[in-house]
Design a protein around this motif. Sequence first.
Motif, PDB file in Angstrom:
ATOM      1  N   VAL A 157    -117.979 -57.904 -24.155  1.00  0.00           N
ATOM      2  CA  VAL A 157    -118.453 -56.722 -24.477  1.00  0.00           C
ATOM      3  C   VAL A 157    -118.281 -55.755 -23.367  1.00  0.00           C
ATOM      4  O   VAL A 157    -119.037 -55.980 -22.395  1.00  0.00           O
ATOM      5  CB  VAL A 157    -119.456 -56.650 -25.378  1.00  0.00           C
ATOM      6  CG1 VAL A 157    -119.551 -55.231 -26.042  1.00  0.00           C
ATOM      7  CG2 VAL A 157    -119.487 -57.441 -26.691  1.00  0.00           C
ATOM      8  N   VAL A 158    -117.589 -54.461 -23.406  1.00  0.00           N
ATOM      9  CA  VAL A 158    -117.566 -53.716 -22.216  1.00  0.00           C
ATOM     10  C   VAL A 158    -117.727 -52.257 -22.955  1.00  0.00           C
ATOM     11  O   VAL A 158    -117.334 -51.984 -24.060  1.00  0.00           O
ATOM     12  CB  VAL A 158    -116.024 -53.841 -21.603  1.00  0.00           C
ATOM     13  CG1 VAL A 158    -116.218 -52.766 -20.478  1.00  0.00           C
ATOM     14  CG2 VAL A 158    -116.056 -55.124 -20.947  1.00  0.00           C
ATOM     15  N   PRO A 159    -118.522 -51.488 -22.470  1.00  0.00           N
ATOM     16  CA  PRO A 159    -118.590 -49.841 -22.894  1.00  0.00           C
ATOM     17  C   PRO A 159    -117.337 -49.441 -23.048  1.00  0.00           C
ATOM     18  O   PRO A 159    -116.230 -49.571 -22.330  1.00  0.00           O
ATOM     19  CB  PRO A 159    -119.368 -49.187 -21.647  1.00  0.00           C
ATOM     20  CG  PRO A 159    -120.092 -50.328 -21.005  1.00  0.00           C
ATOM     21  CD  PRO A 159    -119.159 -51.462 -21.097  1.00  0.00           C
ATOM     22  N   PRO A 201    -117.939 -52.144 -27.841  1.00  0.00           N
ATOM     23  CA  PRO A 201    -118.870 -52.495 -28.824  1.00  0.00           C
ATOM     24  C   PRO A 201    -118.615 -52.223 -30.229  1.00  0.00           C
ATOM     25  O   PRO A 201    -119.030 -52.634 -31.182  1.00  0.00           O
ATOM     26  CB  PRO A 201    -120.157 -51.469 -28.629  1.00  0.00           C
ATOM     27  CG  PRO A 201    -119.916 -51.584 -26.844  1.00  0.00           C
ATOM     28  CD  PRO A 201    -118.505 -51.273 -26.783  1.00  0.00           C
ATOM     29  N   ALA A 202    -117.669 -51.020 -30.317  1.00  0.00           N
ATOM     30  CA  ALA A 202    -116.857 -50.589 -31.715  1.00  0.00           C
ATOM     31  C   ALA A 202    -116.199 -51.769 -32.262  1.00  0.00           C
ATOM     32  O   ALA A 202    -115.540 -51.455 -33.377  1.00  0.00           O
ATOM     33  CB  ALA A 202    -116.623 -49.247 -31.723  1.00  0.00           C
ATOM     34  N   ALA A 203    -115.630 -52.536 -31.460  1.00  0.00           N
ATOM     35  CA  ALA A 203    -114.588 -53.529 -31.795  1.00  0.00           C
ATOM     36  C   ALA A 203    -115.030 -54.416 -33.064  1.00  0.00           C
ATOM     37  O   ALA A 203    -116.410 -54.675 -33.051  1.00  0.00           O
ATOM     38  CB  ALA A 203    -113.984 -54.466 -30.809  1.00  0.00           C
ATOM     39  N   GLN A 243    -110.050 -52.282 -28.564  1.00  0.00           N
ATOM     40  CA  GLN A 243    -111.081 -51.079 -28.810  1.00  0.00           C
ATOM     41  C   GLN A 243    -111.543 -50.725 -30.083  1.00  0.00           C
ATOM     42  O   GLN A 243    -112.262 -49.814 -30.436  1.00  0.00           O
ATOM     43  CB  GLN A 243    -110.287 -49.944 -28.042  1.00  0.00           C
ATOM     44  CG  GLN A 243    -109.434 -48.982 -28.894  1.00  0.00           C
ATOM     45  CD  GLN A 243    -108.089 -49.688 -29.058  1.00  0.00           C
ATOM     46  OE1 GLN A 243    -107.869 -51.134 -28.591  1.00  0.00           O
ATOM     47  NE2 GLN A 243    -106.808 -49.038 -29.083  1.00  0.00           N
ATOM     48  N   GLY A 244    -110.920 -51.395 -31.290  1.00  0.00           N
ATOM     49  CA  GLY A 244    -111.370 -51.119 -32.653  1.00  0.00           C
ATOM     50  C   GLY A 244    -111.063 -52.239 -33.471  1.00  0.00           C
ATOM     51  O   GLY A 244    -111.395 -53.513 -32.874  1.00  0.00           O
ATOM     52  N   GLU A 256    -114.442 -62.593 -43.528  1.00  0.00           N
ATOM     53  CA  GLU A 256    -115.611 -61.911 -43.083  1.00  0.00           C
ATOM     54  C   GLU A 256    -115.261 -60.890 -41.971  1.00  0.00           C
ATOM     55  O   GLU A 256    -114.537 -61.311 -41.127  1.00  0.00           O
ATOM     56  CB  GLU A 256    -116.907 -62.507 -42.924  1.00  0.00           C
ATOM     57  CG  GLU A 256    -117.349 -63.465 -43.998  1.00  0.00           C
ATOM     58  CD  GLU A 256    -118.518 -64.374 -43.800  1.00  0.00           C
ATOM     59  OE1 GLU A 256    -118.902 -64.246 -42.510  1.00  0.00           O
ATOM     60  OE2 GLU A 256    -119.134 -64.773 -44.500  1.00  0.00           O
ATOM     61  N   ARG A 257    -115.986 -59.779 -41.797  1.00  0.00           N
ATOM     62  CA  ARG A 257    -115.866 -58.674 -40.767  1.00  0.00           C
ATOM     63  C   ARG A 257    -116.758 -59.306 -39.688  1.00  0.00           C
ATOM     64  O   ARG A 257    -117.942 -59.428 -39.914  1.00  0.00           O
ATOM     65  CB  ARG A 257    -116.024 -57.549 -41.037  1.00  0.00           C
ATOM     66  CG  ARG A 257    -115.996 -56.503 -39.802  1.00  0.00           C
ATOM     67  CD  ARG A 257    -116.194 -55.060 -40.449  1.00  0.00           C
ATOM     68  NE  ARG A 257    -116.447 -54.199 -39.430  1.00  0.00           N
ATOM     69  CZ  ARG A 257    -117.401 -54.029 -38.652  1.00  0.00           C
ATOM     70  NH1 ARG A 257    -118.517 -54.855 -38.718  1.00  0.00           N
ATOM     71  NH2 ARG A 257    -117.564 -53.093 -37.456  1.00  0.00           N
ATOM     72  N   PHE A 258    -116.442 -59.670 -38.402  1.00  0.00           N
ATOM     73  CA  PHE A 258    -117.287 -60.068 -37.380  1.00  0.00           C
ATOM     74  C   PHE A 258    -117.144 -58.901 -36.170  1.00  0.00           C
ATOM     75  O   PHE A 258    -116.200 -58.559 -35.796  1.00  0.00           O
ATOM     76  CB  PHE A 258    -116.879 -61.334 -36.728  1.00  0.00           C
ATOM     77  CG  PHE A 258    -116.864 -62.397 -37.529  1.00  0.00           C
ATOM     78  CD1 PHE A 258    -118.286 -63.203 -37.668  1.00  0.00           C
ATOM     79  CD2 PHE A 258    -115.941 -62.928 -38.380  1.00  0.00           C
ATOM     80  CE1 PHE A 258    -118.387 -64.141 -38.628  1.00  0.00           C
ATOM     81  CE2 PHE A 258    -116.048 -63.846 -39.374  1.00  0.00           C
ATOM     82  CZ  PHE A 258    -117.134 -64.548 -39.354  1.00  0.00           C
TER      83      PHE A 258
END
Length: 232
Positions: free
Chosen positions: A184-186, A129-131, A108-109, A169-171
Amino acid sequence: MSAHVEETRDLCPAEHLDGLVVLTLNRPEARNALDVPLLQAFVAGLAAGIRAGAGVVLVRAEGSAFCAGADVRSDDGTASGHPGLRRRLIEESLDLLGGYPAAVVAVQGAAVGAGWAVAAAADIVLASPAASFRFPELPLGFPPPDSTVRRLEAAVGPARALRLLALGERFAADDLAGLGLVDVVPETSLDEKARETAARLAALPPELLRDLKAGLSAWKRTSLPNTLERQS
């Protein structure tokens, strides 16, 4: 939070359902960074699920982050006479995850370093989506876990695995979804979807699920060179 609560809180509570164990990383004030006590609880929960005959494990987390990686500010075991214990426990947890016929992770993050290694050890990764995902180990002078290197190489090929693991890098979740590594899940339905997916897997015969997983792994090993050859 009082010291008493910190000492008595369950760092990795387990729910045992039909053929399924749900483990929750529960150190949200530290973004679920993996110190020795949390890792010991996590390893114990994974081992208990296998002993109980669970065919599927779901790993989730409390708080805004899935896991900020190894807690390098905490004792790695040296103070108790076991230097390197933290890394050995990380490796053990990854081996245990791989021992289940199926493993599901809900992110979740942030999933950083060892946190991403836990996700990479799963068969299905659901992410909000915020992960976000990042491996800082190599730039810091530490090798990533061997199992993570092998898993990512098998999934995306050596060139992409090198970029994912080596550059720090951040993905975003969408980046990895494009590589087929996560779905990806809401965020509002992440936990529900993860539990539903894990329960559906747990309803399958575990021996057939294990055979399917082994067969797919063998297919990846034989087909990956041909795929890369076509791309060259």
